[in-house]
Each structure stands twice: as structure tokens, then as C-alpha cells.
Scaffold this motif. Structure first.
Motif, short mmCIF file in Angstrom:
data_model
loop_
_atom_site.label_atom_id
_atom_site.label_comp_id
_atom_site.label_asym_id
_atom_site.label_seq_id
_atom_site.Cartn_x
_atom_site.Cartn_y
_atom_site.Cartn_z
N GLY A 39 0.69 -1.19 -0.05
CA GLY A 39 -0.04 0.04 0.03
C GLY A 39 0.85 1.27 -0.08
O GLY A 39 0.23 2.54 0.40
N LYS A 40 2.05 1.18 -0.37
CA LYS A 40 2.98 2.41 -0.46
C LYS A 40 2.45 3.52 -1.36
O LYS A 40 2.36 4.64 -0.81
N SER A 41 2.12 3.20 -2.77
CA SER A 41 1.56 4.09 -3.52
C SER A 41 0.15 4.74 -3.31
O SER A 41 0.20 5.98 -3.27
N SER A 42 -0.76 4.11 -2.48
CA SER A 42 -1.91 4.47 -2.01
C SER A 42 -1.71 5.64 -0.91
O SER A 42 -2.19 6.64 -0.62
N LEU A 43 -0.81 4.96 -0.23
CA LEU A 43 -0.51 5.91 1.01
C LEU A 43 0.08 7.31 0.81
O LEU A 43 -0.31 8.24 1.13
N ILE A 44 1.17 7.18 -0.35
CA ILE A 44 1.58 8.47 -0.63
C ILE A 44 0.75 9.35 -1.27
O ILE A 44 0.60 10.51 -1.20
N ASN A 45 -0.12 8.69 -2.17
CA ASN A 45 -1.07 9.47 -3.00
C ASN A 45 -2.02 10.15 -1.97
O ASN A 45 -2.47 11.25 -2.03
N ALA A 46 -2.54 9.40 -0.72
CA ALA A 46 -3.52 10.09 0.00
C ALA A 46 -2.86 11.17 0.75
O ALA A 46 -3.23 12.17 1.17
N VAL A 47 -1.46 10.93 1.31
CA VAL A 47 -0.97 11.64 2.12
C VAL A 47 -0.72 13.22 1.46
O VAL A 47 -0.86 14.36 1.92
N ILE A 48 -0.14 13.21 0.15
CA ILE A 48 0.08 14.51 -0.64
C ILE A 48 -1.17 14.91 -1.39
O ILE A 48 -1.19 15.88 -1.98
N GLY A 49 -2.17 14.23 -1.17
CA GLY A 49 -3.51 14.72 -1.87
C GLY A 49 -3.72 14.61 -3.31
O GLY A 49 -4.16 15.50 -4.02
N GLU A 50 -3.02 13.49 -4.01
CA GLU A 50 -2.84 13.27 -5.27
C GLU A 50 -3.32 11.86 -5.61
O GLU A 50 -2.64 10.89 -5.52
N LYS A 51 -4.75 11.62 -5.80
CA LYS A 51 -5.26 10.28 -5.75
C LYS A 51 -4.85 9.71 -6.86
O LYS A 51 -4.70 8.34 -6.57
N ASN A 52 -4.46 9.95 -8.05
CA ASN A 52 -4.15 9.30 -9.25
C ASN A 52 -2.79 9.53 -9.73
O ASN A 52 -2.32 9.00 -10.64
N LEU A 53 -1.69 9.82 -8.64
CA LEU A 53 -0.40 10.14 -9.26
C LEU A 53 0.41 8.96 -9.51
O LEU A 53 1.03 8.60 -10.50
N LEU A 54 0.65 7.88 -8.19
CA LEU A 54 1.33 6.43 -8.32
C LEU A 54 0.45 5.68 -8.75
O LEU A 54 -0.70 5.48 -7.68
N PRO A 55 0.81 4.79 -9.70
CA PRO A 55 -0.30 3.47 -9.94
C PRO A 55 -0.18 2.71 -8.54
O PRO A 55 0.48 2.50 -7.83
N SER A 56 -1.51 2.26 -8.38
CA SER A 56 -1.89 1.32 -7.19
C SER A 56 -2.72 0.05 -7.69
O SER A 56 -3.47 0.20 -8.65
N GLY A 57 -3.06 -0.57 -6.77
CA GLY A 57 -4.09 -1.64 -7.02
C GLY A 57 -3.42 -2.94 -7.37
O GLY A 57 -2.56 -3.48 -6.91
N ASP A 58 -3.86 -3.38 -8.57
CA ASP A 58 -3.53 -4.67 -9.18
C ASP A 58 -2.05 -4.40 -9.89
O ASP A 58 -1.51 -5.49 -10.20
N ILE A 59 -1.73 -3.37 -10.09
CA ILE A 59 -0.67 -3.42 -10.80
C ILE A 59 0.80 -3.52 -9.72
O ILE A 59 0.90 -3.19 -8.68
N SER A 60 1.61 -4.36 -10.49
CA SER A 60 2.86 -4.82 -9.81
C SER A 60 3.97 -3.81 -9.80
O SER A 60 4.38 -3.78 -11.04
N ALA A 61 4.33 -3.37 -8.74
CA ALA A 61 5.37 -2.47 -8.93
C ALA A 61 6.96 -2.99 -8.97
O ALA A 61 7.09 -4.15 -8.44
N CYS A 62 7.62 -2.68 -9.77
CA CYS A 62 8.98 -3.05 -10.06
C CYS A 62 9.95 -2.49 -8.91
O CYS A 62 10.06 -1.22 -8.78
N THR A 63 10.36 -3.24 -7.97
CA THR A 63 11.16 -3.09 -6.90
C THR A 63 12.60 -2.25 -7.22
O THR A 63 13.08 -1.79 -6.41
N SER A 64 13.06 -2.24 -8.54
CA SER A 64 14.42 -1.88 -8.83
C SER A 64 14.32 -0.27 -9.04
O SER A 64 15.18 0.16 -9.24
N VAL A 65 12.97 -0.03 -9.25
CA VAL A 65 13.16 1.71 -9.74
C VAL A 65 12.59 2.51 -8.56
O VAL A 65 11.54 2.30 -7.69
#
Length: 568
Positions: A39-65
């Protein structure tokens, strides 16, 4: 600044250069750790008030980036600056990958995960082409038509009007997804080539002086990305460890991340606080009481229990507690979903506002702009004072007074530094002897642990040798032979280091002598006999006492701190 420059005589231009050299924006860095799905992406989006900034949900994040999120102070657009690894690094990675797959073609062992990781990476960029082509063939420009910046060793910038547009364009540079939303195969995913992405968000006060960094868990298999990881972790003033609330205390990975990063965050870095953030706190088991009040009460009870369990688990981490006390460790139970919808919980219950308040406090405490104004005022005061010809005798008298004060203050600094030098020397001598007697056992424990098979041993050894002592398996902790072999030395100075360069409190390094360094120019400036050199004393105060001198000296020491902990 141009107007000021025109009014100042040419002989004082060198002082204007000093104003240009003053720092305007030293940012506070908050590192955000956590595995995919935490839930990192959802957390960052919520905290900074940008709901659609970082992809979240079913998308699998590449841990190398590594993804940095900060304010766009230049315009009202959403921007992403993409930094690539070098062509040489990618070609070396291709050679290693092809050799690894060839040498392990017939083996089924613990290396399967590493093989899968390599196949996923090559397939993302090349599709099926990589299977029958050499590393030289795979460097053909046809594979990089859309990212010619990579071939030119340049960065790529994306600029759009909305967060949603930027998120859509960034997916192929930051996420590993086998298919697009329509189920059609995507020809090229470029995340294997990306070293770091910096996202710039317009009109966001919480990011004014703060950078949030979404960090891969515990290092990276690519050397330059791993070096960047260590540098950024060391620069974090606060770290957020993010995990699902249902497994917060029991899951190994977040605690392993904390343990692996602690040596960079603690004595070797700038970190003062660790926030353990339990996400998805709105989820509960079936409740007999289905009323809104009953559900809310059960969620809050579950959250309190999770906080208690996490704090108990932290108390068991003796190595981490060498660097961080219980006072620097805080637990939050958050729900990004409820923060936006507020169906089961009140806004404050989600604890997102607490994190927003924390970021706002970081911004409010930011003093770099004030430092700039103070430093510029001091330099301009010096120019004005120097342009006056009077007061030669008093200048000589003041010079002698200041010279004596400087001798006294420098001796106060030299004494603890000499003591520290001797203490470190004694500790390191003991560490050297310990290293000599234990190096063979350490070497065997790293490359040939009891549960490793013969083939696994040879493959691990090969990976470690080819990657300069560091191997990051697809699963599990990073293997760092350099760190293990130097552990006797680093551990021998841990306590002395923490005492000399404390992360907590306001004492400062060397028992506070740098912070207390003063020529007492404030008192001198108020005296009538020194009125003719008042402007010069203002300059000295801003240079020596208030911000510039002690900060510059501490920053000069900081790379030395990391030098003590450099494992490569």
C-alpha cells in the motif's frame, strides 16, 4: 540580484559570488519502504492529496525503480525526470544474465527465482528476441527507438497537465506488467533500464521542502542503483516502513528491510525517526455488531492491538536499537481508502492527517531560506563596512580580540576531536584483531550456509565474485560479503560513533562543541566602542555562529561519517 550587482563597486564582486554559493533549498528526505502490495503508492497518494499520481491496486511495482516525489516550483505541470543506467551497465547485465541462464539451464534449485527474475527483465524489454541473440545484438539501437536518451546517456522528461496522465505515461518506466489493460501484449517495457524517476507535483505545500522517496526494499542487483539506494537511505531524516496491518508484527520482510537499512540510516546517516506504518486498517473480520459505531470501535481496537504488537517486535531488534531508541520509533495505523471515502472511519481515525501534519512540521522547521537571507545580509554588511574607510585603529583592536577568541574556541573543538581520534583508533585496532580471527568463519557463513546445496554454493559464489561482493537474489535478503567481512570493524566503533555523531537530541557532534562554537560577536556588536565595525561583526556573526560555519563544518564531516561505514 542584478540591481544589487550594478550598485556594488567591481572590487567587491568576489563577495557577490559568495551570495550565489549560498544554499537555497536543502530538502528533507522521507524514505518509504515496503514490498509490493503493502500500500505504499496509495499511502503516498493519500498523504500528498494526489489520488491518481502513483499507480496502485493490481499493478505490480518494479522494486528496482526508485521514485522520488517532490514539488514542481517552476510551473503548474506534472513532470517526471527519468534517469537511466548507463549503456555499459546494461551490457554487463546482459552478459551476466545470459551466462547465468546458460550455466543453470538444467538445474532446478533455489536459483529458480533468480532465473525467473532475469527472464522477466529480458522479456519486458526484448519480448522473445533475447533468447537467441548475443549481448552485442541486444544493444542494437532498434530496441531503444522510443528512448534514444538512453543511447545518448541523457535523461528523459515527461510533462503533462494532470496526475492521471503522468501516471499512465510512467507505467512502462516504473512497473513490471506482462500485459496492458486490454490484455494485448505490450512490445516494450523500459523499467529494467531505469535508475531513478523524479516526479514533480505542482501546487503542493506538503512537498515544498520535502522529498518522498519510494525505495526498493533492501538494495538492488544493479551496482549503480544499489549505490544510489545507499546514498538516499543515508540522507533520509525519517523512514516510513509500510506493511499490511494484518501481518504487521509477524511478516519478516518489513523487519528485514529495517535491519538491513539501519546501519545506513543510523550512525552512517541523517535519520532521526522511524515510522512503522500499518496500512489497510479499515479491514476487519466479521463483526457481530454491524452498526457504524460497532464497526468503528472494532477497527480502532484492532489498530491499538496492532500498534502494541509492532512495538513489542521492535523491542526485540537489538541491532537496530543500537542506532535508534524507542523514542524515535512511532507506529501509525492508516487507511488510505477510508481517508478518501470515510464510510467506516472518521478522517482523523485513518491517521493520514497525522502524517500530513508531520510533513507540514518538516516544512515549517525548514530554515534554508532563512539561512540564505541571513548569509546574504552578512555578506552585504561586509561590503558596506569595507567600503567605509574609517576606523583603522579599532579594526586592528577588534582583530586582536577576535584572534584570541578564535584560539580559545578552536581549542575547545580540537580537544574532543583528539579524544575521538584516539578512541576510534583503539576500537579499530581491536576490530582488526577480531576480523583476522573470524574472517574464514564469516566467509563460509555467507557463501556456504548449512542449508545451501553444492550447486547453490557455486552459483552464489559466482554471483558474488562477478558483482563485486554483492548479490541480490529475487527473494530473500541481499548477500553483501563486503559488509560481512567489515562487520567486525564497523561494530567495533558503533558505540563510539553513536556517541560522537548522535542522531537523536540537539547536542550535535563532539558533545556539542560545534554547536556552541562562538566568537561572541553579538555582544561585541552592542558595545559603543565597536560601532565603526558593526557591519563587519554582523558578517562574522552570520558566517561563524548562526548558520554557515558550523553547518558547513558538520556537512564536511558527514561524508567522513559515511566513509566509516563504506562497505564496498
Amino acid at each position: 540580484m542584478r540591481c544589487v550587482h550594478q550598485k556594488i563597486p567591481p572590487q567587491y564582486n568576489k563577495f557577490l559570488t559568495k551570495i550565489s554559493d549560498l544554499k537555497m533549498d536543502k530538502r528533507e528526505v522521507v524514505g518509504v519502504f515496503g514490498k509490493t502490495g503493502a500500500g505504499k503508492s496509495s499511502l503516498i497518494n493519500a498523504v500528498i492529496g494526489e489520488k491518481n499520481l502513483l499507480p496502485s491496486g493490481d499493478i505490480s511495482a518494479c522494486t528496482s525503480v526508485m521514485i522520488k516525489v517532490e514539488a514542481n516550483k517552476d510551473n503548474s505541470k506534472y513532470e517526471a525526470n527519468i534517469e537511466f543506467i548507463t549503456k555499459k551497465e546494461w551490457k554487463d547485465e546482459l552478459r551476466f544474465s545470459k551466462d547465468f541462464l546458460r550455466d543453470n539451464a538444467d538445474q532446478e534449485s533455489e536459483e529458480d527465482d533468480d532465473r525467473q527474475d532475469i527472464v522477466e527483465k529480458l522479456s519486458a524489454l526484448y519480448g522473445e528476441d533475447w533468447k537467441n541473440k548475443s549481448p552485442d545484438d541486444l544493444m542494437n539501437a532498434k530496441y531503444f527507438k522510443e528512448i534514444t536518451e538512453f543511447l545518448l546517456s541523457e535523461g528523459k522528461t515527461l510533462t503533462v497537465k494532470t496526475a492521471k496522465e503522468l501516471s499512465a505515461e510512467l507505467v512502462r518506466y516504473t512497473r513490471s506488467i506482462p500485459k496492458d489493460g486490454d490484455g494485448k501484449a505490450v512490445k516494450r517495457w523500459y523499467w529494467p533500464l531505469v535508475k531513478c524517476v523524479t516526479i514533480k507535483v505542482p501546487n503542493n505545500d506538503l512537498l515544498k521542502h520535502v522529498t518522498l522517496v519510494d525505495l526498493p526494499g533492501n538494495g538492488d542487483s544493479n551496482k549503480s542503483r544499489n549505490e544510489m539506494w545507499k546514498t538516499v537511505v543515508g540522507s533520509c531524516s525519517t523512514v516510513w516502513i509500510v506493511t499490511d496491518i494484518n501481518r504487521a508484527a509477524s511478516e519478516k520482510e518489513p523487519w528485514e528491510i529495517l535491519e538491513d537499512a539501519s546501519s545506513f540510516m543510523g550512525n552512517a546517516g541523517q535519520c532521526q525517526q522511524i515510522h512503522f506504518i500499518c496500512t489497510k486498517s479499515d479491514r476487519i473480520e466479521d463483526s457481530e455488531d454491524h452498526s457504524a459505531a460497532g464497526v468503528r470501535a472494532l477497527i480502532l481496537e484492532t489498530n491499538d492491538r496492532a500498534k502494541k504488537e509492532v512495538k513489542e517486535e521492535f523491542s526485540k531488534l537489538k541491532e537496530v536499537q543500537k542506532h535508534f531508541s524507542d523514542g524515535s520509533f512511532k507506529v501509525f495505523t492508516v487507511s488510505s481508502k477510508e481517508f478518501l471515502k470515510q464510510k467506516r472511519l472518521d478522517r482523523d481515525d485513518t491517521e493520514i492527517p497525522k502524517l500530513q501534519e508531520f510533513l507540514q512540521d518538516l516544512n515549517d522547521c525548514h530554515s534554508e531560506t532563512l539561512n540564505y537571507v541571513s548569509g546574504a545580509r552578512g555578506i552585504l554588511s561586509l561590503i558596506q563596512g569595507a567600503s567605509r574607510g574609517e576606523g583603522a585603529d579599532i579594526k586592528t583592536a577588534v582583530y586582536k580580540v577576535l584572534q584570541q577568541k578564535m584560539r580559545v574556541e578552536l581549542e575547545k573543538v580540537r580537544k574532543p576531536m583528539r579524544e575521538t581520534y584516539l578512541a576510534f583508533g583503539k576500537c579499530l585496532s581491536e576490530g582488526v584483531e577480531e576480523s583476522k580471527s573470524s574472517c574464514e568463519n564469516i566467509l563460509e557463513s555467507v557463501i556456504y550456509p548449512p542449508d545451501k546445496s553444492g550447486s547453490g554454493f557455486h552459483m552464489t559464489l559466482k554471483c558474488i565474485v562477478e558483482k563485486d561482493g554483492i548479490h541480490k537474489p529475487k527473494k530473500g535478503k541481499q548477500i553483501n560479503l563486503n559488509m560481512k567481512l567489515s562487520s567486525c570493524l564497523t561494530e567495533s566503533i558503533d558505540e563510539e560513533f553513536k556517541k560522537t555523531f548522535p542522531n537523536e537530541g540537539k547536542c550535535g557532534p563532539f558533545n556539542g562543541v560545534l554547536n556552541s562554537f562562538s566568537l561572541d560577536t553579538k555582544m561585541m556588536k552592542e558595545k559603543t566602542e565597536y560601532k565603526d565595525v558593526k557591519l563587519q561583526l554582523i558578517f562574522l556573526r552570520t558566517e561563524v555562529k548562526e548558520e554557515n560555519s558550523t553547518v558547513s563544518l558538520y556537512e564536511a564531516i558527514s561524508p567522513g561519517q559515511k566513509g566509516f561505514r563504506h562497505e564496498d
